[in-house]
Write a protein that holds these residues in place. Structure first.
Motif, mmCIF file in Angstrom:
data_model
loop_
_atom_site.group_PDB
_atom_site.id
_atom_site.type_symbol
_atom_site.label_atom_id
_atom_site.label_comp_id
_atom_site.label_asym_id
_atom_site.label_seq_id
_atom_site.Cartn_x
_atom_site.Cartn_y
_atom_site.Cartn_z
ATOM 1 N N GLU A 46 17.809 -54.063 6.185
ATOM 2 C CA GLU A 46 16.668 -53.382 5.561
ATOM 3 C C GLU A 46 17.143 -52.474 4.431
ATOM 4 N N ILE A 47 18.230 -51.761 4.694
ATOM 5 C CA ILE A 47 18.757 -50.828 3.698
ATOM 6 C C ILE A 47 19.223 -51.582 2.457
ATOM 7 N N TYR A 48 19.856 -52.724 2.660
ATOM 8 C CA TYR A 48 20.358 -53.486 1.517
ATOM 9 C C TYR A 48 19.212 -54.083 0.712
ATOM 10 N N GLU A 49 18.166 -54.528 1.384
ATOM 11 C CA GLU A 49 16.991 -55.066 0.686
ATOM 12 C C GLU A 49 16.325 -53.962 -0.138
ATOM 13 N N PHE A 50 16.250 -52.773 0.451
ATOM 14 C CA PHE A 50 15.719 -51.608 -0.265
ATOM 15 C C PHE A 50 16.574 -51.316 -1.504
ATOM 16 N N LEU A 54 15.490 -51.340 -5.501
ATOM 17 C CA LEU A 54 15.674 -50.133 -6.309
ATOM 18 C C LEU A 54 16.377 -50.465 -7.628
ATOM 19 N N LYS A 55 17.376 -51.341 -7.554
ATOM 20 C CA LYS A 55 18.099 -51.750 -8.768
ATOM 21 C C LYS A 55 17.185 -52.496 -9.731
ATOM 22 N N GLU A 56 16.300 -53.312 -9.196
ATOM 23 C CA GLU A 56 15.367 -54.055 -10.051
ATOM 24 C C GLU A 56 14.371 -53.111 -10.732
ATOM 25 N N MET A 57 14.010 -52.036 -10.068
ATOM 26 C CA MET A 57 13.069 -51.072 -10.630
ATOM 27 C C MET A 57 13.697 -50.258 -11.757
ATOM 28 N N PHE A 58 15.019 -50.036 -11.670
ATOM 29 C CA PHE A 58 15.717 -49.233 -12.673
ATOM 30 C C PHE A 58 16.924 -50.012 -13.205
ATOM 31 N N PRO A 59 16.678 -51.030 -14.037
ATOM 32 C CA PRO A 59 17.773 -51.894 -14.514
ATOM 33 C C PRO A 59 18.817 -51.166 -15.355
ATOM 34 N N ILE A 60 18.394 -50.162 -16.140
ATOM 35 C CA ILE A 60 19.367 -49.424 -16.954
ATOM 36 C C ILE A 60 20.285 -48.608 -16.054
ATOM 37 N N PRO A 76 27.740 -52.369 -0.416
ATOM 38 C CA PRO A 76 28.212 -53.729 -0.130
ATOM 39 C C PRO A 76 27.150 -54.568 0.562
ATOM 40 N N ALA A 77 27.185 -55.854 0.307
ATOM 41 C CA ALA A 77 26.212 -56.766 0.915
ATOM 42 C C ALA A 77 26.470 -56.893 2.413
ATOM 43 N N PRO A 78 25.428 -57.166 3.193
ATOM 44 C CA PRO A 78 25.614 -57.335 4.642
ATOM 45 C C PRO A 78 26.357 -58.622 4.961
ATOM 46 N N ARG A 79 26.976 -58.644 6.130
ATOM 47 C CA ARG A 79 27.673 -59.842 6.593
ATOM 48 C C ARG A 79 26.686 -60.755 7.313
ATOM 49 N N LEU A 104 20.258 -38.276 -7.497
ATOM 50 C CA LEU A 104 19.931 -38.968 -8.743
ATOM 51 C C LEU A 104 18.813 -38.228 -9.478
ATOM 52 N N PRO A 105 18.583 -38.530 -10.759
ATOM 53 C CA PRO A 105 17.469 -37.891 -11.483
ATOM 54 C C PRO A 105 16.147 -38.042 -10.725
ATOM 55 N N ARG A 106 15.239 -37.107 -10.952
ATOM 56 C CA ARG A 106 13.987 -37.055 -10.189
ATOM 57 C C ARG A 106 13.178 -38.343 -10.270
ATOM 58 N N LYS A 107 13.169 -38.996 -11.426
ATOM 59 C CA LYS A 107 12.361 -40.202 -11.553
ATOM 60 C C LYS A 107 12.800 -41.290 -10.583
ATOM 61 N N ILE A 108 14.075 -41.187 -10.103
ATOM 62 C CA ILE A 108 14.574 -42.150 -9.122
ATOM 63 C C ILE A 108 14.510 -41.558 -7.714
ATOM 64 N N SER A 109 15.110 -40.360 -7.526
ATOM 65 C CA SER A 109 15.212 -39.770 -6.186
ATOM 66 C C SER A 109 13.861 -39.439 -5.572
ATOM 67 N N ARG A 110 12.843 -39.256 -6.430
ATOM 68 C CA ARG A 110 11.517 -38.906 -5.906
ATOM 69 C C ARG A 110 10.486 -40.021 -6.134
ATOM 70 N N CYS A 111 10.984 -41.208 -6.403
ATOM 71 C CA CYS A 111 10.056 -42.320 -6.626
ATOM 72 C C CYS A 111 9.450 -42.779 -5.296
ATOM 73 N N ALA A 112 8.313 -43.458 -5.379
ATOM 74 C CA ALA A 112 7.588 -43.897 -4.185
ATOM 75 C C ALA A 112 8.418 -44.851 -3.334
ATOM 76 N N HIS A 113 9.263 -45.656 -3.985
ATOM 77 C CA HIS A 113 10.079 -46.632 -3.255
ATOM 78 C C HIS A 113 11.005 -45.943 -2.252
ATOM 79 N N ILE A 114 11.650 -44.869 -2.670
ATOM 80 C CA ILE A 114 12.564 -44.142 -1.782
ATOM 81 C C ILE A 114 11.779 -43.366 -0.727
ATOM 82 N N LEU A 115 10.713 -42.686 -1.140
ATOM 83 C CA LEU A 115 9.931 -41.888 -0.194
ATOM 84 C C LEU A 115 9.316 -42.746 0.902
ATOM 85 N N ASN A 116 8.794 -43.906 0.532
ATOM 86 C CA ASN A 116 8.169 -44.780 1.526
ATOM 87 C C ASN A 116 9.188 -45.378 2.489
ATOM 88 N N PHE A 117 10.381 -45.668 1.973
ATOM 89 C CA PHE A 117 11.394 -46.277 2.837
ATOM 90 C C PHE A 117 11.834 -45.334 3.952
#
Length: 382
Positions: A46-50, A54-60, A76-79, A104-117
């Motif tokens: 679950e953590i790796y999927e999250f 997250l990487k797709e949301m913030f490609p830069i 690292p990827a799961p086994r 991380l900067p607020r736009k990432i650390s406080r985004c809905a994706h992290i809060l919901n997870f």
């Protein structure tokens, strides 16, 4: 999401579960902006999927466009199959990942994706219970982050304690208990508050209301240390009982007895009394945000305030009155002063003796030697 955000994420360890099949989940203590603390359980898949989302949301920030711009931490990827060893070895990396994530900067650390997870789910509130399935095995992370995976404790079946009286919780972070409840202790704190779980409930419980099933708690200091340990008062407290002591912020005291309920016996000059340990800090120790947060909480109930109980603590623990503490403390302080005085006096005597030593007499002149010598000696000399 407004002002809702996560202040801190702490990896407590992991659990080995047996329903619906054997698997592992990581335990996280999530501390929110409103000072609430929640324990959540997540599989590594679950953590790796999250993490991938997250990487797709913030490609830069993930370095997909330019690797030099990456600030999102690696994971690292799961086994194909997670063993107990791989789950255990991954803890240090996962702990560092969560720490970096929240910084991380607020736009990432406080985004809905992290809060919901990291929000509490129904599965977090209703894990498999002992009555239906084999009891989970809990493996706790070491407190010292410098320790390696080999130092991680396990397997651990959490220590079970019995409630010796009813306790009604006073905040959302606490947990209410009834007399006779058997609770599992996840974390013991010197503050006198222990983090416990009871079936699907979790929260902080005063240590004074708990006792081990069959013997006194071994973490209790049985004897006072009248030599004392220097501590600085980080929060003032006005005594509410005769055997307590009033202190102001910034004062330095000596701790002479650390007790499990979080009320320590301290000495200020020749005065002793109980004081909340959560308002003290060891001299020379650095201050931290976690310690500041702890001081914002109320002091736990004292063990002496729990009435009409048949407790192992009362049967086996030596009861020491404040008069005894003070009398023995005064004796120790006086003997220490006397020893210091004798040492300084001895040093003065040695110095005086060195000053009183007679000077080496001058060598007699040749004429004086000649007068005292015999006639035969005179002739030989001439």
């Amino acid at each position: 999401m407004g002002d809702v955000y996560i202040r801190h994420i702490e990896l407590l360890g992991f659990e080995k579960r047996f329903y619906p099949s054997q698997h592992y989940v990581y335990m996280f203590l999530v501390k929110w902006q409103d000072l609430t603390e929640k324990v959540v359980y997540r599989k590594f898949t679950e953590i790796y999927e999250f993490h991938k989302n997250l990487k797709e949301m913030f490609p830069i920030e993930s370095g997909d466009i330019n690797i030099e711009n990456r600030i999102i931490p690696h994971l690292p990827a799961p086994r194909w199959f997670d063993s107990q060893r791989s789950t255990q070895n991954r803890q240090s990396t996962l702990s560092e990942y969560c720490s970096a994530l929240i910084n991380l900067p607020r736009k990432i650390s406080r985004c809905a994706h992290i809060l919901n997870f990291f929000k509490v789910r129904n599965d977090d509130l209703n894990p498999p219970t002992v009555s239906h399935f084999r009891k989970v095995e809990t493996f706790l992370m070491p407190k010292d982050s410098k320790k390696g995976a080999a130092d991680i404790t396990g397997p651990i079946i959490l220590q079970t304690y019995r409630a010796i009286a009813d306790y009604e919780k006073n905040s959302t972070t606490e947990m209410g208990i009834k007399t006779g409840d058997a609770v599992d202790v996840v974390e013991k704190s010197e503050s006198g508050w222990w983090f416990c779980q009871l079936k699907n409930k979790r929260g902080w419980v005063p240590a004074a209301y708990l006792e081990p099933m069959d013997s006194p708690d071994e973490s209790e200091e049985q004897e006072p240390n009248y030599a004392g340990e220097l501590h600085v008062v980080r929060k003032g407290y006005a005594a509410a009982q005769e055997d307590e002591i009033t202190l102001k912020e910034g004062e330095t005291v000596e701790v002479i007895h650390k007790l499990l309920d979080g009320w320590w016996v301290v000495r200020k000059d020749e005065t002793t009394g109980y004081y909340p340990s959560m308002y003290l800090q060891r001299s020379g120790e650095e201050n931290t945000p976690e310690k500041n947060q702890l001081r914002n909480r109320g002091a736990p109930p004292r063990r002496s305030t729990i009435r009409n109980i048949k407790s192992i603590h009362n049967q086996n623990r030596k009861q020491i009155s404040q008069d005894t503490y003070r009398r023995n403390s005064v004796k120790y302080v006086q003997s220490r002063r006397k020893l210091k005085s004798n040492f300084l006096k001895g040093s003065t005597i040695v110095e005086d003796e060195q000053e009183a030593q007679p000077a080496i007499p001058p060598r007699p002149s040749k004429d004086l030697i000649l007068i005292r010598c015999s006639e035969s000696t005179k002739s030989k000399i001439k």
